[in-house]
Design a protein around this motif. Sequence first.
Motif, PDB file in Angstrom:
ATOM      1  N   LYS A   1      -1.507   3.962   5.522  1.00  0.00           N
ATOM      2  CA  LYS A   1      -1.100   4.094   4.122  1.00  0.00           C
ATOM      3  C   LYS A   1      -0.617   5.508   3.791  1.00  0.00           C
ATOM      4  N   SER A   2       0.106   6.102   4.702  1.00  0.00           N
ATOM      5  CA  SER A   2       0.609   7.456   4.455  1.00  0.00           C
ATOM      6  C   SER A   2       1.590   7.503   3.295  1.00  0.00           C
ATOM      7  N   TRP A   3       2.209   6.364   2.982  1.00  0.00           N
ATOM      8  CA  TRP A   3       3.182   6.305   1.891  1.00  0.00           C
ATOM      9  C   TRP A   3       2.540   6.599   0.542  1.00  0.00           C
ATOM     10  N   GLN A   4       1.234   6.419   0.415  1.00  0.00           N
ATOM     11  CA  GLN A   4       0.551   6.665  -0.854  1.00  0.00           C
ATOM     12  C   GLN A   4       0.823   8.078  -1.358  1.00  0.00           C
TER      13      GLN A   4
ATOM     14  N   SER B   1       7.185  14.540  -3.717  1.00  0.00           N
ATOM     15  CA  SER B   1       6.912  13.458  -2.764  1.00  0.00           C
ATOM     16  C   SER B   1       6.804  14.014  -1.345  1.00  0.00           C
TER      17      SER B   1
ATOM     18  N   PHE C   1       3.338  10.002  -0.753  1.00  0.00           N
ATOM     19  CA  PHE C   1       4.743  10.138  -1.141  1.00  0.00           C
ATOM     20  C   PHE C   1       4.960   9.617  -2.556  1.00  0.00           C
ATOM     21  N   VAL C   2       4.478   8.411  -2.834  1.00  0.00           N
ATOM     22  CA  VAL C   2       4.661   7.788  -4.151  1.00  0.00           C
ATOM     23  C   VAL C   2       3.869   8.521  -5.227  1.00  0.00           C
TER      24      VAL C   2
ATOM     25  N   PHE D   1       3.281  14.298   0.570  1.00  0.00           N
ATOM     26  CA  PHE D   1       3.299  13.480   1.777  1.00  0.00           C
ATOM     27  C   PHE D   1       3.002  14.334   3.005  1.00  0.00           C
TER      28      PHE D   1
END
Length: 334
Positions: A18-21, A116, A23-24, A120
């Motif tokens: 869940k590395s995208w968390q 982001s 970024f968002v 990130f």
Amino acid sequence: MATAQAAPTASTSLLPAKSWQHFVAGGLGGMCGAIVTSPFDVVKTRLQSSLFREKRSAMAMAGANGAGAYAPPRPNLFYNFVETGHILRDIYREESPRALFKGLGPTLVGVIPARSINFFTYGNGKQIIANNLNHGQENAWVHLAAAAVAGIVTGTATNPIWVVKTRLQLESNSSTRAATGTKALSGSWATIRLIMKEDGIRGFYKGLSASYLGVTEGAIQWVLYERLKRLTAGTEGKGGIQEWAGMLASAGTAKCVASLITYPHEVIRTRLRQPHVNGVVKYTGLIQTLRLVIAEEGARRLYGGLSAHLMRVVPNAAVMYSIYEGILRWDSSK
């Protein structure tokens, strides 16, 4: 971070689950903070610029002759906060309320990817560094290394956007343009074309050296924030005002301390990004700008716009980090 630790798997992916968390959450937090504090960003940029300072001095002289109501700035730190209020009022009256949000378009275009990328890179970087170099344990050195990498990556990727934003925020009324010999800019695209015409691609990377110098600010901020967050960890899970107050205080205090320590790089960066004056480039490099500002205006000028800067970045950081942490905690609780 309050994110749940993923169980070991056979995956060979370098990034944590869940590395995208990051970024968002970082992008949303940065966007909200930038919108709320945009007027102070305009004031800060103008106070850092020698062009705006020359305009204020000229108006002060006109006021002394009965032609205006401007007074020379007083060398008093507390008056700087009053002056910020005066400049906000003057922009509102003389240039319209919309002028208080000049450069917001490029700011949002820059802030959203910048935050982001920064969150990130930092959020995932500290886990990667800890897991590979420190036996899975986070400490101040891990946070420092992750913050430094995040700052360099973010600065390199977004510098062109900040150059355009700075040019737009220094755009004032027609009398100022006539005095400095600068052209009227109708928007971001016109500014981009002008920069390309005057300096080529290199023009979009003006101030990059000062941005790299500013990596120290981000590093101090992240390390201090992580430390303060641990000190207020007792409020986590309690919900309500107590938990959010601890988070807001940690973010705001970390940003305030980091800004006070490293602020001169902001002034140098703004000077390097100024438009040409009658075709002449006054500031050409990091050391040259530092020496010239001190020689012509004194070391005090390296803190020009500090009041407006603090009035912007402290609440900005509080809003941004709260949204960031809130999104991470919300997602981890599902």
